[in-house]
Design a protein around this motif. Structure first.
Motif, PDB file in Angstrom:
ATOM      1  N   LEU A 228     -32.124 -12.589   6.462  1.00 39.60           N
ATOM      2  CA  LEU A 228     -32.477 -13.966   6.160  1.00 39.60           C
ATOM      3  C   LEU A 228     -33.056 -14.625   7.409  1.00 39.60           C
ATOM      4  O   LEU A 228     -32.561 -14.423   8.514  1.00 39.60           O
ATOM      5  N   PHE A 230     -34.345 -18.548   8.747  1.00 32.73           N
ATOM      6  CA  PHE A 230     -34.405 -19.961   8.391  1.00 32.73           C
ATOM      7  C   PHE A 230     -34.942 -20.775   9.553  1.00 32.73           C
ATOM      8  O   PHE A 230     -35.107 -20.266  10.667  1.00 32.73           O
ATOM      9  N   GLY A 269     -24.912 -11.932  11.525  1.00 27.26           N
ATOM     10  CA  GLY A 269     -24.391 -12.926  10.612  1.00 27.26           C
ATOM     11  C   GLY A 269     -22.894 -13.108  10.759  1.00 27.26           C
ATOM     12  O   GLY A 269     -22.367 -14.212  10.615  1.00 27.26           O
ATOM     13  N   ASN A 284     -23.279 -26.760   4.734  1.00 26.95           N
ATOM     14  CA  ASN A 284     -24.431 -25.862   4.672  1.00 26.95           C
ATOM     15  C   ASN A 284     -25.269 -26.054   5.935  1.00 26.95           C
ATOM     16  O   ASN A 284     -26.050 -26.985   6.056  1.00 26.95           O
ATOM     17  N   ILE A 286     -27.486 -23.919   7.104  1.00 27.32           N
ATOM     18  CA  ILE A 286     -28.757 -23.195   7.014  1.00 27.32           C
ATOM     19  C   ILE A 286     -29.791 -24.039   6.288  1.00 27.32           C
ATOM     20  O   ILE A 286     -30.936 -24.171   6.729  1.00 27.32           O
ATOM     21  N   VAL A 292     -35.746 -21.080   3.628  1.00 26.42           N
ATOM     22  CA  VAL A 292     -35.278 -19.726   3.917  1.00 26.42           C
ATOM     23  C   VAL A 292     -36.279 -18.669   3.449  1.00 26.42           C
ATOM     24  O   VAL A 292     -36.931 -18.831   2.412  1.00 26.42           O
ATOM     25  N   ILE A 294     -36.070 -14.505   2.610  1.00 28.99           N
ATOM     26  CA  ILE A 294     -35.046 -13.490   2.382  1.00 28.99           C
ATOM     27  C   ILE A 294     -35.707 -12.131   2.150  1.00 28.99           C
ATOM     28  O   ILE A 294     -36.676 -12.020   1.384  1.00 28.99           O
ATOM     29  N   ASP A 314     -26.416 -22.117  -3.274  1.00 30.55           N
ATOM     30  CA  ASP A 314     -27.175 -21.524  -2.178  1.00 30.55           C
ATOM     31  C   ASP A 314     -26.270 -21.164  -1.004  1.00 30.55           C
ATOM     32  O   ASP A 314     -26.379 -20.077  -0.424  1.00 30.55           O
ATOM     33  N   LEU A 315     -25.342 -22.050  -0.637  1.00 30.18           N
ATOM     34  CA  LEU A 315     -24.434 -21.780   0.483  1.00 30.18           C
ATOM     35  C   LEU A 315     -23.621 -20.516   0.234  1.00 30.18           C
ATOM     36  O   LEU A 315     -23.443 -19.691   1.143  1.00 30.18           O
ATOM     37  N   TRP A 318     -25.778 -17.664   1.073  1.00 35.53           N
ATOM     38  CA  TRP A 318     -26.023 -17.500   2.513  1.00 35.53           C
ATOM     39  C   TRP A 318     -24.829 -16.812   3.184  1.00 35.53           C
ATOM     40  O   TRP A 318     -25.018 -15.938   4.041  1.00 35.53           O
ATOM     41  N   LEU A 322     -24.812 -13.417   5.318  1.00 35.80           N
ATOM     42  CA  LEU A 322     -24.317 -13.386   6.695  1.00 35.80           C
ATOM     43  C   LEU A 322     -23.279 -12.290   6.896  1.00 35.80           C
ATOM     44  O   LEU A 322     -23.170 -11.716   7.991  1.00 35.80           O
ATOM     45  N   VAL A 327     -29.294 -12.484  11.117  1.00 32.39           N
ATOM     46  CA  VAL A 327     -29.991 -13.703  10.711  1.00 32.39           C
ATOM     47  C   VAL A 327     -31.049 -14.036  11.764  1.00 32.39           C
ATOM     48  O   VAL A 327     -30.793 -13.938  12.974  1.00 32.39           O
TER      49      VAL A 327
END
Length: 362
Positions: A228, A230, A269, A284, A286, A292, A294, A314-315, A318, A322, A327
């Motif tokens: 990922l 970000f 992560g 969150n 990120i 993001v 991916i 979404d969190l 993530w 991680l 990351v």
């Protein structure tokens, strides 16, 4: 082929701008052609230069040389219209205004990788902002994209608008219509249809900065263990609704990346999961999917988005990523996250039971 020569010919951005600023903007030969006699103003002339021949981007000599060099081409040289030391490249130009002409040697080593990126746009009744979102994708500097718009049974003009923009796209642009799947399931459906090495979500009310995908892919390609990437994003509201301006002013989630104790450009992560601030606000750190990039194979390892979640969907993803991958982070604003009262996260936040349920699962 490696060891060969690439020839590029296009209008020169400098000439276009100089002509706009000149006393007689109709001097260029092409503006004297019968089919362009309808042009009456400088604005029409400069817009035709950008759009009439389906240009995605115009360059001056400095920028063209820089991009060719960045891509790995060597010995970039100016060339004249119709002339070349390579017989196969002589007299290739057909348009008189294509005066920015260069030839570059193709190195024997492979060129810089430009893997396919699937831009996924899950939509539902997004007619108000969808044009801005799609336009920001069509303006990307990254050359290898596919667009997948997955519509969750909209009842407004979302599909109509998307189809009109589809006609102007130089990349593959799929519009998928289906019954209403719901938020997370529509995200998952987008992923299932993607062919790219990377997934780049863009929500219908958000905007990507022009070089967003280019910069994110550059980081992701540095290490195959990165799952990922970000970046920071800017919050904005352009609805004209005073209530939305209030939401923006009170939003807790600007600069969320600064909540990490020790964020690096590339790191494990699990190191981030051990951050002592991991459960502090903002929870969150990120950002939203629009911020993001991916690696698609990640979903084979960690699974798809959990449809039981609503506000924290979404969190939760993530954190799963991680736990398994490195990351990447690029410290530049690459997306714009629109705050308005009709976005799904605002609707979700009004339902107290939804938030409580998500936190209990989390």
């Amino acid at each position: 082929q490696p060891g060969g020569i690439l020839r590029v010919a296009m209008p020169d951005l400098k000439d276009v701008v100089d002509n706009y600023n000149s006393e007689n903007f109709r001097d260029p030969d092409w503006l004297k052609w019968p089919e362009y006699q309808f042009i009456q103003t400088r604005a029409e002339a400069i817009n035709i230069s950008f759009r009439w021949w389906e240009h995605k981007w115009l360059y001056d000599r400095e920028e063209l040389n820089r991009r060719l060099s960045e891509a790995g081409f060597t010995t970039v040289k100016a060339a004249e219209w119709g002339k070349s030391n390579v017989p196969e490249l002589e007299n290739r130009e057909t348009r008189g205004e294509s005066l920015l002409i260069v030839e570059a040697e193709i190195p024997m080593l492979p060129l810089k990788s430009t893997p396919l990126v699937s831009v996924c746009i899950p939509t539902y009744n997004g007619e108000k902002f969808i044009t801005e979102a799609i336009d920001s994708i069509l303006a990307q500097t990254y050359p290898n994209l596919e667009i997948i718009l997955s519509d969750d049974n909209s009842t407004d003009r979302t599909i109509e608008i998307a189809k009109s923009l589809q006609q102007t796209s130089s990349c593959k642009f799929s519009i998928l219509e289906h019954s209403q799947y719901g938020l997370a399931q529509n995200w998952n459906f987008c992923i299932s249809q993607a062919q790219g090495k990377y997934i780049k979500f863009l929500f219908q009310d958000d905007i990507l900065v022009t070089n967003a995908i280019e910069k994110m892919v550059a980081v992701a390609e540095e290490d195959s263990d990165i799952g990922l990437v970000f970046s920071p994003r800017v919050l904005f509201s352009e609805t004209g609704n005073p209530h939305d301006a209030t939401l923006l002013a009170s939003h807790e989630a600007s600069n969320v990346h600064k909540a990490w104790s020790n964020l690096k450009s590339i790191q494990s992560g699990t190191e981030l999961l051990q951050d002592l601030n991991i459960l502090n606000n903002p929870i969150n750190k990120i950002g939203e999917p629009s911020t993001v990039l991916i690696r698609k194979e990640v979903f084979d390892t960690v699974g798809f988005f959990n449809t039981e979640f609503c506000q924290l969907v979404d969190l939760e993803m993530w954190l799963r990523i991680l736990s398994q991958y490195k990351v990447g982070f690029t410290d530049r604003i690459l997306s714009k996250f629109r705050i308005h009262s009709q976005q799904q996260t605002q609707k979700n936040s009004l339902v107290k039971e939804t938030i409580i349920s998500d936190y209990q699962r989390f």
